[in-house]
Design a protein around this motif. Structure first.
Motif, short mmCIF file in Angstrom:
data_model
loop_
_atom_site.label_atom_id
_atom_site.label_comp_id
_atom_site.label_asym_id
_atom_site.label_seq_id
_atom_site.Cartn_x
_atom_site.Cartn_y
_atom_site.Cartn_z
N CYS A 65 0.79 -3.51 -8.96
CA CYS A 65 1.06 -1.91 -8.84
C CYS A 65 1.72 -1.55 -10.12
N GLU A 66 2.09 -0.30 -10.10
CA GLU A 66 2.62 0.25 -11.47
C GLU A 66 3.92 -0.19 -11.93
N SER A 81 7.04 0.89 -9.90
CA SER A 81 7.06 0.80 -8.70
C SER A 81 7.48 -0.76 -8.23
N SER A 97 0.68 -1.02 0.14
CA SER A 97 -0.02 -0.14 -0.12
C SER A 97 0.91 1.22 0.05
N TYR A 154 3.48 1.91 -1.63
CA TYR A 154 3.99 1.94 -2.67
C TYR A 154 3.04 2.38 -3.68
N GLY A 155 1.92 2.18 -3.35
CA GLY A 155 0.43 2.35 -4.31
C GLY A 155 0.24 1.13 -4.74
#
Length: 212
Positions: free
Chosen positions: A192-193, A196, A169, A171-172
């Protein structure tokens, strides 16, 4: 012990950023030699949703003669589908696909509805009409960049669950599809992206003291 075993599978990467449409449905139309051509386009990343979109278009235009379309989505492999819907082969769907590609778009479905006006356009005229109507709607629609996502499947001891979720979470990342095996180990998918992913995995390894 089995409760502390861990592993991670190889990740799935969506590739480089791609351009797509905004979240609305976009419409543009033109009349060519008494035939009315209506272009309708939307963002769409899978064939099932594209089929639903096309069914709605047909329902909304019950008196139209043809509903041709092009659909482009995904990365490695790219999905492409099209239909001439009764027009001469290659005069409807292919020009619409060409319009989508020409605008550099992905994850897009574009239909062009034709109301026949009594004047035949010929193959060249149809290609220009369908391709031109597709470009008309696509060029006037707002676009957005699809940020590539990566997905990785992790397996670790249940005691590490909190650390995995919190780090992802931070780190998105989004955790999902979790399950526990007979040994009590957690299996979870992290999305995640792509840029990242390295930070997410390094953070998780640090937070779990290298047990993932």
């Amino acid at each position: 012990s089995s409760s502390s075993s861990s592993s991670s599978s190889s990740s799935v990467d969506e590739g480089s950023p791609r351009l797509t449409l905004g979240d609305d449905i976009y419409v543009a139309e033109q009349t060519i030699k008494k035939s009315r051509f209506v272009g309708i386009a939307a963002r769409c990343d899978n064939w099932a949703d594209a089929q639903s979109f096309l069914a709605t278009v047909r329902t909304d235009h019950p008196k139209s003669r043809h509903v041709c379309f092009g659909f482009v989505a995904g990365h490695n492999p790219v999905q492409e589908r099209s239909s001439d819907d009764g027009e001469p082969s290659g005069t409807g769907g292919a020009p619409i696909l060409g319009g989508i590609r020409g605008e550099g778009l992905s994850d897009v479905v574009c239909a062009v509805v034709r109301y026949y006006g009594g004047v035949k356009l010929g193959a060249g005229g149809l290609i220009r009409a369908y391709g031109g109507t597709a470009r008309l709607v696509l060029q006037n629609a707002p676009t957005t960049v699809l940020i590539p996502k990566s997905t990785v499947r992790l397996r670790t001891g249940a005691a590490n669950a909190g650390a995995v979720y919190q780090t992802a979470s931070r780190y998105g990342g989004v955790a999902g599809d979790e399950s526990y095996d007979a040994g009590g180990n957690l299996e979870v998918t992290i999305t995640c992206e792509s840029d990242s992913l390295g930070d997410v995995m390094e953070g998780i390894r640090d937070a779990t003291r290298g047990s993932v």
